[in-house]
Design a protein around this motif. Sequence first.
Motif, PDB file in Angstrom:
ATOM      1  N   ALA A  51       0.817  -1.190   0.000  1.00  0.00           N
ATOM      2  CA  ALA A  51       0.000   0.000   0.000  1.00  0.00           C
ATOM      3  C   ALA A  51       0.848   1.235   0.000  1.00  0.00           C
ATOM      4  CB  ALA A  51      -0.908   0.016   1.223  1.00  0.00           C
ATOM      5  N   ILE A  52       0.230   2.338  -0.336  1.00  0.00           N
ATOM      6  CA  ILE A  52       0.883   3.616  -0.297  1.00  0.00           C
ATOM      7  C   ILE A  52      -0.044   4.600   0.377  1.00  0.00           C
ATOM      8  CG2 ILE A  52       1.856   5.471  -1.677  1.00  0.00           C
ATOM      9  CD1 ILE A  52       1.832   2.870  -3.746  1.00  0.00           C
ATOM     10  N   GLY A  53       0.391   5.179   1.497  1.00  0.00           N
ATOM     11  CA  GLY A  53      -0.404   6.200   2.155  1.00  0.00           C
ATOM     12  C   GLY A  53      -0.303   7.480   1.379  1.00  0.00           C
ATOM     13  N   THR A  92       3.029   5.397   1.588  1.00  0.00           N
ATOM     14  CA  THR A  92       3.614   4.310   2.363  1.00  0.00           C
ATOM     15  C   THR A  92       3.481   3.010   1.610  1.00  0.00           C
ATOM     16  OG1 THR A  92       3.040   5.428   4.394  1.00  0.00           O
ATOM     17  CG2 THR A  92       3.524   3.090   4.545  1.00  0.00           C
ATOM     18  N   ALA A 138      -4.673   3.415  -0.703  1.00  0.00           N
ATOM     19  CA  ALA A 138      -3.791   2.248  -0.692  1.00  0.00           C
ATOM     20  C   ALA A 138      -4.228   1.326  -1.806  1.00  0.00           C
ATOM     21  CB  ALA A 138      -3.853   1.532   0.654  1.00  0.00           C
ATOM     22  N   THR A 179      -2.662   2.489   4.889  1.00  0.00           N
ATOM     23  CA  THR A 179      -1.707   1.573   4.265  1.00  0.00           C
ATOM     24  C   THR A 179      -2.238   0.151   4.377  1.00  0.00           C
ATOM     25  OG1 THR A 179       0.581   0.782   4.290  1.00  0.00           O
ATOM     26  CG2 THR A 179      -0.379   1.360   6.401  1.00  0.00           C
ATOM     27  N   TYR A 231      -6.084  -3.353   6.195  1.00  0.00           N
ATOM     28  CA  TYR A 231      -5.431  -2.055   6.083  1.00  0.00           C
ATOM     29  C   TYR A 231      -5.432  -1.361   7.438  1.00  0.00           C
ATOM     30  CZ  TYR A 231     -10.416  -1.077   5.064  1.00  0.00           C
ATOM     31  OH  TYR A 231     -11.789  -1.061   5.072  1.00  0.00           O
TER      32      TYR A 231
END
Length: 651
Positions: free
Chosen positions: A11-13, A18, A178, A219, A227
């Motif tokens: 995931a990417i915040g 992130t 995410a 994330t 998550y």
Amino acid sequence: MRSRLTATMAAIGVVVGTVLLGGLASAGNPSAAAVPAAPAAHPADTTTTCTGVLVARLDGSISVLAPKGETCASSIAQGSLAGAKLNGPIIGSAALPNGNGYWLLGSDGGVFAFGQAQFYGSTGSLHLNAPILGMASTPDGGGYWLVGSDGGIFSYGDARFYGSTGGMKLNKPVVGMAADGATGGYWLVASDGGVFAFNAPFFGSMGGQPLNAPMRFMTGTPDFGGYRLVAIDGGVFDYGDAPFFGSAAGPGSTGWSALATTPDNGGYWLFAATGLSALPTYQAFGDAANNLTFVGGDAFSIALVVGAATVSFPVTIPSPPPSPSVGGHFNAVSCATTTVCVAVGGTSSGSALIERSTDGGSSFALDTVPTNAREMFGVDCNSSVHCVTVGAANASSGTGALVSDDGGVTWSLTTTPANTLQSVACENDADCAAVGGGPGQSGAVFSTNGGTTWSNSVVAPAPAVNVDCNASMCVAAGENQSISTDGGAHWTSKLTGNLPLFSTSCTTDGVNCLAVGPSSHDDPTEQGQLARSTDSGSTWSNASANLPATASGTFQAISCWNTTQCMTVGPDATNGLVSILGSVTSNAGATFGTVFHPTNSVSLLLDASVPVLGFTCTGNGTCIVAASNSAGALAYTSSDSGQTWTASSIQ
């Protein structure tokens, strides 16, 4: 050899991009731009995992932090925008699934690609209904999504559009997203904790529930089965298979801006908005290491942290070459430059053994030495041309030293007053000091002409086995610490307590000096001893508590290669085996990183109570261990400050 950085994106915040990356693929050799394939590992090879945390900041700077102090993680850093003139601040980041590159996202929607990450487009030139807040990478790294505060989604590369909240009336703006690597979809989170799932399972949200502080980002877990939502006060909210390990929430807590998950989903790091230098403020939870070390990227920034990505990749160590044929052993090693190194010892007949390397220790070739030179115990190459080695005296001539003025190519005999000398160091090409002697015995000599002639020290140090000199003073380690400010002519004892110290080294500025030795009980399974001076050797203290408490062996040799970084090593006697373990400091000995064991078995047949003096690190961080096994002399080199070792070729 390091392997290909491989991982699966979790995931990417957003606002904090992130990413979690887990190692999955085969060996290679990472570089700043690409990671070429490497030959397949053969059965005798060994593999371990190197983990690093990539931190992105508002000013576009990048820091790589190592949970175990592993400098192999420095390869993750592949460029940044530090010092660049930007149209707007960096507000998010995303990493490739294989860990070999990443993107930085500007507040104007501009995308900047590094390493193997490709540029697929941006909103930098578009008129938007709402500002861009963050980005997420597709599972294969072939595309990415950008998200706006209204939840509008912009797809690039192979990223597919599954819907958005762009046309909805939201209670609060979207602040993060995410990617779900299992379905190819994504989640969005609003500042009130509401979660929106698009082609991804819904596990729950904080929407409609009172919050102490607004959400900052979200994330996913490594297996995409859940998550986490993180609030600006450091509160953490877990859904699906995301375990809760704690949070930073509390009265007055604020400014938390990133979260990175451990590869096993057993913990996480929370990063605060700012920090000092290259290491931001953080808290560790669960099994996340609570001692992150800066190993690469930009060395200074106090800007807001906007992204954190955990990257893990396998490190494959080839099996050592066949046992060397030299019938002897090495006692010491020193490097004249980052490529030219000299190892000294003795042959099976007791004669001097000297071998020279011109490739930083990867291979050594036999030098020709005078026929009546005896075994050598110490060596110092203080410049690119001047080397001195000392050892056992010849019974008839009294000779106990050899000098080279061509970088170790040729050697000449010199006579020393002492019978046996164990270590030598030179302040310059003229002033040299050598020490020796056993328990209760003292022996020290000095030279003012580069080792051509020697004189007994007027005031000898306490019994010493190792000496280190810089431009203005020398330090001798043994039964006590002693210092000399006149090239070894006079010595003053500075440390009492009868610490068994085997090796000493000072930082290149001469301010901080360290000395190490075995455990006080001569037990190879106990932690070793450390003495430290922060005033050029004038005063010393027992700093053994600065060493890692987890060391299952004794530290016996130390080498410093700049003003802050030093490494200490010793034999690991766990399970009756003797191999080299080590630990690195990046603050001149105030603390040491977690003890590490090389993944390949650096089997040195040593007695754990005998000094390991054949050790040095050069200015570029390359370290060399020189010793022997039952077959003869051997050496190992490390290009990552001791994390991994490769057997040298010995003539």
